[in-house]
Design a protein around this motif. Structure first.
Motif, mmCIF file in Angstrom:
data_model
loop_
_atom_site.group_PDB
_atom_site.id
_atom_site.type_symbol
_atom_site.label_atom_id
_atom_site.label_comp_id
_atom_site.label_asym_id
_atom_site.label_seq_id
_atom_site.Cartn_x
_atom_site.Cartn_y
_atom_site.Cartn_z
ATOM 1 N N PRO A 148 0.824 -1.209 0.000
ATOM 2 C CA PRO A 148 0.000 0.000 0.000
ATOM 3 C C PRO A 148 0.860 1.263 0.000
ATOM 4 O O PRO A 148 1.854 1.357 0.708
ATOM 5 C CB PRO A 148 -0.795 -0.117 1.313
ATOM 6 C CG PRO A 148 -0.847 -1.596 1.580
ATOM 7 C CD PRO A 148 0.491 -2.116 1.108
ATOM 8 N N GLY A 149 0.468 2.207 -0.850
ATOM 9 C CA GLY A 149 1.169 3.482 -0.912
ATOM 10 C C GLY A 149 2.366 3.504 -1.838
ATOM 11 O O GLY A 149 3.011 4.537 -1.987
ATOM 12 N N LEU A 150 2.668 2.388 -2.484
ATOM 13 C CA LEU A 150 3.815 2.327 -3.388
ATOM 14 C C LEU A 150 3.332 2.445 -4.828
ATOM 15 O O LEU A 150 2.377 1.769 -5.227
ATOM 16 C CB LEU A 150 4.562 1.003 -3.188
ATOM 17 C CG LEU A 150 5.866 0.810 -3.960
ATOM 18 C CD1 LEU A 150 6.890 1.882 -3.592
ATOM 19 C CD2 LEU A 150 6.437 -0.568 -3.656
ATOM 20 N N SER A 151 3.988 3.298 -5.610
ATOM 21 C CA SER A 151 3.652 3.415 -7.027
ATOM 22 C C SER A 151 3.876 2.074 -7.706
ATOM 23 O O SER A 151 4.839 1.372 -7.394
ATOM 24 C CB SER A 151 4.536 4.464 -7.702
ATOM 25 O OG SER A 151 4.358 5.717 -7.103
ATOM 26 N N ALA A 152 2.989 1.756 -8.627
ATOM 27 C CA ALA A 152 3.103 0.457 -9.288
ATOM 28 C C ALA A 152 2.515 0.516 -10.687
ATOM 29 O O ALA A 152 1.551 1.241 -10.936
ATOM 30 C CB ALA A 152 2.376 -0.611 -8.474
ATOM 31 N N LYS A 153 3.116 -0.258 -11.573
ATOM 32 C CA LYS A 153 2.511 -0.471 -12.875
ATOM 33 C C LYS A 153 1.269 -1.336 -12.636
ATOM 34 O O LYS A 153 1.203 -2.063 -11.661
ATOM 35 C CB LYS A 153 3.492 -1.195 -13.809
ATOM 36 C CG LYS A 153 4.749 -0.400 -14.102
ATOM 37 C CD LYS A 153 5.701 -1.146 -15.015
ATOM 38 C CE LYS A 153 6.294 -2.386 -14.445
ATOM 39 N NZ LYS A 153 7.119 -2.258 -13.257
ATOM 40 N N PRO A 154 0.304 -1.289 -13.531
ATOM 41 C CA PRO A 154 -0.914 -2.088 -13.308
ATOM 42 C C PRO A 154 -0.717 -3.568 -13.657
ATOM 43 O O PRO A 154 -1.460 -4.150 -14.432
ATOM 44 C CB PRO A 154 -1.934 -1.418 -14.228
ATOM 45 C CG PRO A 154 -1.101 -0.881 -15.345
ATOM 46 C CD PRO A 154 0.203 -0.440 -14.707
ATOM 47 N N ILE A 155 0.317 -4.150 -13.069
ATOM 48 C CA ILE A 155 0.619 -5.566 -13.276
ATOM 49 C C ILE A 155 0.755 -6.197 -11.899
ATOM 50 O O ILE A 155 1.500 -5.708 -11.059
ATOM 51 C CB ILE A 155 1.930 -5.763 -14.070
ATOM 52 C CG1 ILE A 155 1.829 -5.095 -15.442
ATOM 53 C CG2 ILE A 155 2.269 -7.251 -14.200
ATOM 54 C CD1 ILE A 155 3.136 -5.023 -16.197
ATOM 55 N N ILE A 156 0.037 -7.263 -11.669
ATOM 56 C CA ILE A 156 0.065 -7.946 -10.381
ATOM 57 C C ILE A 156 1.092 -9.067 -10.453
ATOM 58 O O ILE A 156 1.059 -9.893 -11.370
ATOM 59 C CB ILE A 156 -1.330 -8.505 -10.037
ATOM 60 C CG1 ILE A 156 -2.322 -7.344 -9.912
ATOM 61 C CG2 ILE A 156 -1.279 -9.331 -8.753
ATOM 62 C CD1 ILE A 156 -3.758 -7.776 -9.851
ATOM 63 N N ASP A 157 1.997 -9.086 -9.490
ATOM 64 C CA ASP A 157 2.983 -10.157 -9.380
ATOM 65 C C ASP A 157 2.534 -11.142 -8.319
ATOM 66 O O ASP A 157 2.253 -10.740 -7.186
ATOM 67 C CB ASP A 157 4.366 -9.601 -9.012
ATOM 68 C CG ASP A 157 5.045 -8.934 -10.188
ATOM 69 O OD1 ASP A 157 5.510 -9.656 -11.080
ATOM 70 O OD2 ASP A 157 5.100 -7.693 -10.202
ATOM 71 N N LEU A 158 2.463 -12.408 -8.696
ATOM 72 C CA LEU A 158 2.124 -13.484 -7.764
ATOM 73 C C LEU A 158 3.233 -14.508 -7.792
ATOM 74 O O LEU A 158 3.749 -14.849 -8.862
ATOM 75 C CB LEU A 158 0.809 -14.165 -8.171
ATOM 76 C CG LEU A 158 -0.442 -13.313 -8.159
ATOM 77 C CD1 LEU A 158 -1.601 -14.072 -8.782
ATOM 78 C CD2 LEU A 158 -0.785 -12.896 -6.742
ATOM 79 N N ASP A 159 3.595 -15.003 -6.626
ATOM 80 C CA ASP A 159 4.560 -16.101 -6.508
ATOM 81 C C ASP A 159 3.797 -17.357 -6.122
ATOM 82 O O ASP A 159 3.175 -17.409 -5.056
ATOM 83 C CB ASP A 159 5.620 -15.794 -5.448
ATOM 84 C CG ASP A 159 6.730 -14.906 -5.958
ATOM 85 O OD1 ASP A 159 6.748 -14.580 -7.163
ATOM 86 O OD2 ASP A 159 7.594 -14.527 -5.145
ATOM 87 N N LEU A 160 3.850 -18.339 -6.987
ATOM 88 C CA LEU A 160 3.204 -19.628 -6.767
ATOM 89 C C LEU A 160 4.286 -20.661 -6.469
ATOM 90 O O LEU A 160 5.254 -20.764 -7.220
ATOM 91 C CB LEU A 160 2.426 -20.045 -8.018
ATOM 92 C CG LEU A 160 1.891 -21.469 -8.076
ATOM 93 C CD1 LEU A 160 0.813 -21.692 -7.020
ATOM 94 C CD2 LEU A 160 1.348 -21.766 -9.476
#
Length: 149
Positions: free
Chosen positions: A25-37
Protein backbone atom coordinates in the motif's frame (compact mmCIF):
# COMPACT_ATOMS: atom_id res chain seq x y z
CA UNK A 1 -7.35 -14.55 -8.72
CA UNK A 2 -5.77 -16.55 -5.89
CA UNK A 3 -9.04 -18.45 -5.52
CA UNK A 4 -9.02 -19.25 -9.24
CA UNK A 5 -5.46 -20.53 -9.10
CA UNK A 6 -6.29 -22.65 -6.09
CA UNK A 7 -9.29 -24.10 -7.93
CA UNK A 8 -7.15 -24.88 -10.97
CA UNK A 9 -4.26 -26.47 -9.05
CA UNK A 10 -5.84 -27.60 -5.80
CA UNK A 11 -3.32 -28.99 -3.33
CA UNK A 12 -0.52 -28.61 -5.92
CA UNK A 13 -0.52 -24.89 -5.07
CA UNK A 14 1.63 -25.15 -1.95
CA UNK A 15 1.80 -21.38 -1.46
CA UNK A 16 0.55 -18.31 -3.26
CA UNK A 17 1.84 -14.84 -2.36
CA UNK A 18 0.92 -11.43 -3.73
CA UNK A 19 4.31 -9.74 -4.16
CA UNK A 20 5.71 -6.82 -6.13
CA UNK A 21 4.75 -3.17 -5.93
CA UNK A 22 0.99 -3.72 -6.08
CA UNK A 23 1.24 -5.66 -2.82
CA UNK A 24 2.60 -2.66 -0.90
CA UNK A 25 0.00 0.00 0.00
CA UNK A 26 1.17 3.48 -0.91
CA UNK A 27 3.82 2.33 -3.39
CA UNK A 28 3.65 3.42 -7.03
CA UNK A 29 3.10 0.46 -9.29
CA UNK A 30 2.51 -0.47 -12.88
CA UNK A 31 -0.91 -2.09 -13.31
CA UNK A 32 0.62 -5.57 -13.28
CA UNK A 33 0.06 -7.95 -10.38
CA UNK A 34 2.98 -10.16 -9.38
CA UNK A 35 2.12 -13.48 -7.76
CA UNK A 36 4.56 -16.10 -6.51
CA UNK A 37 3.20 -19.63 -6.77
CA UNK A 38 5.05 -22.47 -5.07
CA UNK A 39 4.57 -25.99 -6.41
CA UNK A 40 6.35 -29.19 -5.35
CA UNK A 41 8.84 -28.96 -8.24
CA UNK A 42 8.67 -26.07 -10.69
CA UNK A 43 10.83 -28.09 -13.13
CA UNK A 44 8.11 -30.78 -13.30
CA UNK A 45 5.97 -28.86 -15.76
CA UNK A 46 3.72 -31.86 -16.44
CA UNK A 47 2.44 -31.54 -12.88
CA UNK A 48 0.97 -28.04 -13.30
CA UNK A 49 1.47 -26.43 -16.74
CA UNK A 50 -1.33 -28.26 -18.59
CA UNK A 51 -3.91 -27.21 -15.99
CA UNK A 52 -2.73 -23.60 -16.00
CA UNK A 53 -2.74 -23.46 -19.80
CA UNK A 54 -6.23 -25.03 -19.93
CA UNK A 55 -7.39 -22.23 -17.61
CA UNK A 56 -5.97 -19.62 -20.00
CA UNK A 57 -2.58 -18.89 -18.44
CA UNK A 58 0.27 -18.54 -20.94
CA UNK A 59 3.80 -19.74 -20.20
CA UNK A 60 6.01 -16.80 -21.18
CA UNK A 61 9.33 -17.52 -19.45
CA UNK A 62 11.18 -20.73 -18.70
CA UNK A 63 14.46 -20.31 -16.79
CA UNK A 64 15.77 -23.71 -15.68
CA UNK A 65 19.16 -22.18 -14.86
CA UNK A 66 17.66 -19.67 -12.43
CA UNK A 67 15.95 -21.54 -9.59
CA UNK A 68 13.81 -23.43 -12.16
CA UNK A 69 11.73 -20.26 -12.52
CA UNK A 70 8.67 -20.28 -14.76
CA UNK A 71 6.40 -17.32 -15.47
CA UNK A 72 2.89 -17.14 -16.87
CA UNK A 73 0.68 -14.32 -18.06
CA UNK A 74 -2.91 -14.28 -16.93
CA UNK A 75 -5.98 -15.10 -18.93
CA UNK A 76 -7.90 -11.91 -18.21
CA UNK A 77 -5.75 -9.87 -15.82
CA UNK A 78 -2.31 -8.38 -16.43
CA UNK A 79 -0.23 -10.58 -14.10
CA UNK A 80 3.18 -12.09 -13.78
CA UNK A 81 2.60 -15.49 -12.22
CA UNK A 82 6.03 -16.66 -11.06
CA UNK A 83 6.35 -20.36 -10.28
CA UNK A 84 8.95 -21.63 -7.82
CA UNK A 85 9.86 -24.77 -5.90
CA UNK A 86 9.76 -24.82 -2.08
CA UNK A 87 12.58 -22.87 -0.48
CA UNK A 88 13.37 -20.85 -3.59
CA UNK A 89 15.59 -17.97 -2.49
CA UNK A 90 13.82 -15.64 -4.93
CA UNK A 91 10.36 -16.38 -3.57
CA UNK A 92 11.68 -15.85 -0.05
CA UNK A 93 13.38 -12.60 -1.09
CA UNK A 94 10.16 -11.28 -2.63
CA UNK A 95 8.19 -11.80 0.60
CA UNK A 96 10.96 -10.34 2.80
CA UNK A 97 11.19 -7.25 0.57
CA UNK A 98 7.39 -6.81 0.44
CA UNK A 99 6.98 -7.16 4.19
CA UNK A 100 9.84 -4.76 4.88
CA UNK A 101 8.40 -2.07 2.62
CA UNK A 102 4.98 -2.47 4.22
CA UNK A 103 6.50 -1.83 7.66
CA UNK A 104 9.19 0.79 6.92
CA UNK A 105 7.94 4.10 5.58
CA UNK A 106 11.40 5.54 4.95
CA UNK A 107 12.47 2.74 2.62
CA UNK A 108 9.04 2.60 0.95
CA UNK A 109 9.21 6.35 0.27
CA UNK A 110 12.77 6.12 -1.07
CA UNK A 111 11.86 3.22 -3.34
CA UNK A 112 8.71 5.03 -4.49
CA UNK A 113 10.68 8.19 -5.32
CA UNK A 114 13.19 6.18 -7.35
CA UNK A 115 10.43 4.34 -9.23
CA UNK A 116 8.71 7.63 -10.04
CA UNK A 117 11.95 9.13 -11.32
CA UNK A 118 12.77 6.10 -13.42
CA UNK A 119 9.26 6.09 -14.90
CA UNK A 120 10.12 9.39 -16.63
CA UNK A 121 13.08 7.88 -18.48
CA UNK A 122 12.87 6.53 -22.03
CA UNK A 123 13.74 2.86 -21.58
CA UNK A 124 13.74 0.49 -24.51
CA UNK A 125 13.84 -2.69 -22.44
CA UNK A 126 12.39 -3.55 -19.03
CA UNK A 127 15.75 -4.92 -17.84
CA UNK A 128 17.19 -1.39 -18.12
CA UNK A 129 14.57 -0.11 -15.66
CA UNK A 130 15.16 -3.10 -13.37
CA UNK A 131 18.93 -2.54 -13.47
CA UNK A 132 18.45 1.08 -12.42
CA UNK A 133 16.39 -0.04 -9.39
CA UNK A 134 18.83 -2.78 -8.38
CA UNK A 135 21.23 -0.83 -6.14
CA UNK A 136 18.47 0.56 -3.91
CA UNK A 137 16.69 -2.79 -3.82
CA UNK A 138 19.93 -4.45 -2.65
CA UNK A 139 20.37 -1.80 0.08
CA UNK A 140 16.82 -2.22 1.34
CA UNK A 141 17.00 -5.99 1.18
CA UNK A 142 20.27 -5.96 3.14
CA UNK A 143 18.58 -3.96 5.91
CA UNK A 144 15.63 -6.34 5.95
CA UNK A 145 17.84 -9.42 6.16
CA UNK A 146 20.09 -7.86 8.80
CA UNK A 147 17.06 -7.11 10.95
CA UNK A 148 16.16 -10.82 11.00
CA UNK A 149 19.61 -11.94 12.16
Amino acid sequence: MPARLRRVLGARALALEHVGSTSVPGLSAKPIIDLDLTVADSADEAAYVPELEAAGYVLTIREPGWHEHRMFGGPDTDINLHVWSPGSPEAIRHVVFRDWLRAHDDDRHAYDALKRDLATRPYTYMYEYNNDKAALIREIYARAVASQA
